[in-house]
Scaffold this motif. Structure first.
Motif, mmCIF file in Angstrom:
data_model
loop_
_atom_site.group_PDB
_atom_site.id
_atom_site.type_symbol
_atom_site.label_atom_id
_atom_site.label_comp_id
_atom_site.label_asym_id
_atom_site.label_seq_id
_atom_site.Cartn_x
_atom_site.Cartn_y
_atom_site.Cartn_z
ATOM 1 N N PHE A 1 8.777 12.669 7.832
ATOM 2 C CA PHE A 1 7.654 12.438 6.729
ATOM 3 C C PHE A 1 7.207 10.934 6.877
ATOM 4 C CE2 PHE A 1 10.020 15.939 5.187
ATOM 5 C CZ PHE A 1 9.106 16.768 4.535
ATOM 6 N N TYR A 2 5.968 10.645 6.833
ATOM 7 C CA TYR A 2 5.283 9.309 6.845
ATOM 8 C C TYR A 2 4.767 9.150 5.581
ATOM 9 C CZ TYR A 2 6.514 9.658 11.830
ATOM 10 O OH TYR A 2 7.283 9.992 13.169
ATOM 11 N N SER A 3 4.614 7.795 5.606
ATOM 12 C CA SER A 3 3.682 7.340 4.225
ATOM 13 C C SER A 3 2.210 7.016 4.683
ATOM 14 C CB SER A 3 4.413 5.688 3.718
ATOM 15 O OG SER A 3 3.605 5.250 3.001
ATOM 16 N N THR A 4 1.406 6.995 3.836
ATOM 17 C CA THR A 4 -0.010 6.631 4.172
ATOM 18 C C THR A 4 -0.358 5.267 4.255
ATOM 19 O OG1 THR A 4 -0.444 6.652 1.802
ATOM 20 C CG2 THR A 4 -1.130 8.691 3.035
ATOM 21 N N THR B 1 3.218 10.461 0.721
ATOM 22 C CA THR B 1 4.132 10.729 1.698
ATOM 23 C C THR B 1 3.626 12.294 2.351
ATOM 24 O OG1 THR B 1 6.081 9.638 0.653
ATOM 25 C CG2 THR B 1 6.409 11.211 2.443
ATOM 26 N N GLN C 1 1.455 3.737 6.435
ATOM 27 C CA GLN C 1 1.690 3.559 8.005
ATOM 28 C C GLN C 1 0.462 4.010 8.825
ATOM 29 O OE1 GLN C 1 5.464 6.150 7.706
ATOM 30 N NE2 GLN C 1 6.229 4.426 9.013
ATOM 31 N N THR D 1 -0.091 5.173 -2.718
ATOM 32 C CA THR D 1 0.352 5.785 -1.445
ATOM 33 C C THR D 1 0.997 7.181 -1.582
ATOM 34 O OG1 THR D 1 2.587 4.746 -1.405
ATOM 35 C CG2 THR D 1 0.851 3.500 -0.479
ATOM 36 N N PRO E 1 9.570 7.038 10.865
ATOM 37 C CA PRO E 1 9.268 7.927 9.509
ATOM 38 C C PRO E 1 9.871 7.328 8.247
ATOM 39 C CG PRO E 1 10.665 9.068 10.600
ATOM 40 C CD PRO E 1 10.329 8.070 11.797
ATOM 41 N N VAL E 2 9.259 7.377 6.900
ATOM 42 C CA VAL E 2 9.733 6.784 5.860
ATOM 43 C C VAL E 2 10.954 7.866 5.297
ATOM 44 C CG1 VAL E 2 7.913 5.624 5.371
ATOM 45 C CG2 VAL E 2 7.901 7.877 4.464
ATOM 46 N N ALA E 3 11.144 8.967 5.701
ATOM 47 C CA ALA E 3 12.115 9.797 5.401
ATOM 48 C C ALA E 3 12.189 11.094 6.416
ATOM 49 C CB ALA E 3 11.716 10.522 3.998
#
Length: 269
Positions: A43-46, A4, A48, A2, A32-34
């Motif tokens: 920031f988002y994770s792939t 970010t 998601q 994954t 968002p993950v961060a």
């Protein structure tokens, strides 16, 4: 593996605008993950991406946001899938209803045809009956329950109905979307004593103006309008329940083939 990605890139991956992604974060739907502590940038994770695609499709199906949140918070795949299936079934039912209304509107654009009205004097006859004050939106369920109950009573005594099922609808049912509905199944006079007295009703003798409604119940208002207008113009209507006789109905045929006698009570026998 994954990765970010910043919110702009995540927007491109998901076809969701930055404004929409910020809103989903605010309502705790897709977080968002961060978040950069200095800039506040999200920031988002792939990982998601699939979640975002699911949310997008559920919104396209007009699922309310609270229901989407419940789907996304489901404890397991089976629970989530069940919630999605339930919404799809509601959408399919709404699609059928919309199709019926469109067909009805098209029919209204066609030249109206003369309604065929028959006059008939009907003698008193006994029926198994169930009555209740019913809201219009609950009527289908009430009728299904009551007819099932009465036919089960007949089957338990090894008897067959003496005629087609029917129902009466009090004026309040139409005036206020809620009123007394009496569902009934005709029985032979000789078998009256085989049932509890409170289960048997004598339908009174009446003279009716009668029209046959052919097709689904969604078009009933047109038959009621035509027959009721005919009675108002040519006869004296009684202020009492309209009687419906289901010659061909649910369980016997498809809705397009239903045939129902609409019996309008008029002033003289």
């Amino acid at each position: 593996m994954t990765a970010t990605v910043p919110i702009g890139e995540f927007s491109r991956l998901t076809y969701l605008t930055i404004k929409t992604l910020r809103y989903y974060h605010e309502i705790d739907l897709l977080e968002p993950v961060a978040i950069d502590p200095s800039s506040g940038y999200r920031f988002y994770s792939t990982e998601q991406v699939d979640q975002a695609h699911l949310i997008k499709r559920l919104r396209e199906l007009n699922m309310p946001l609270p229901e989407i949140k419940a789907v996304m918070a489901a404890p397991d795949q089976a629970t989530r899938d069940a919630a999605i299936r339930a919404h799809l079934e509601r959408m399919e039912a709404e699609l059928v209803r919309t199709r019926d209304v469109v067909a009805s509107l098209r029919a209204l654009l066609l030249p109206s045809t003369e309604i065929s009205v028959e006059y008939r004097s009907v003698a008193r006859y006994p029926v198994l009956a169930m009555r209740s004050e019913v809201a219009r939106e609950e009527c289908d369920a009430w009728c299904e329950h009551s007819y099932g109950t009465m036919h089960a009573r007949l089957a338990a005594t090894n008897l067959a109905p003496a005629g087609p099922d029917g129902a009466t609808y009090a004026p309040e049912f139409f005036e206020y979307d809620r009123g007394e509905v009496v569902t009934f199944v005709p029985i032979d006079e000789r078998h009256r004593g085989r049932f509890d007295a409170e289960a048997v009703l004598d339908l009174p003798a009446r003279r009716f103006a009668i029209a046959v409604h052919a097709g689904p119940f969604t078009e009933f208002d047109r038959t009621y309008g035509a027959l009721g207008s005919h009675v108002a113009e040519h006869d004296t209507a009684l202020d009492e329940p309209v009687r419906e006789i289901y010659l061909v109905g649910p369980g016997d045929a498809e809705p397009a083939d239903y045939r129902t006698e609409v019996c309008w009570p008029i002033g003289r026998l």
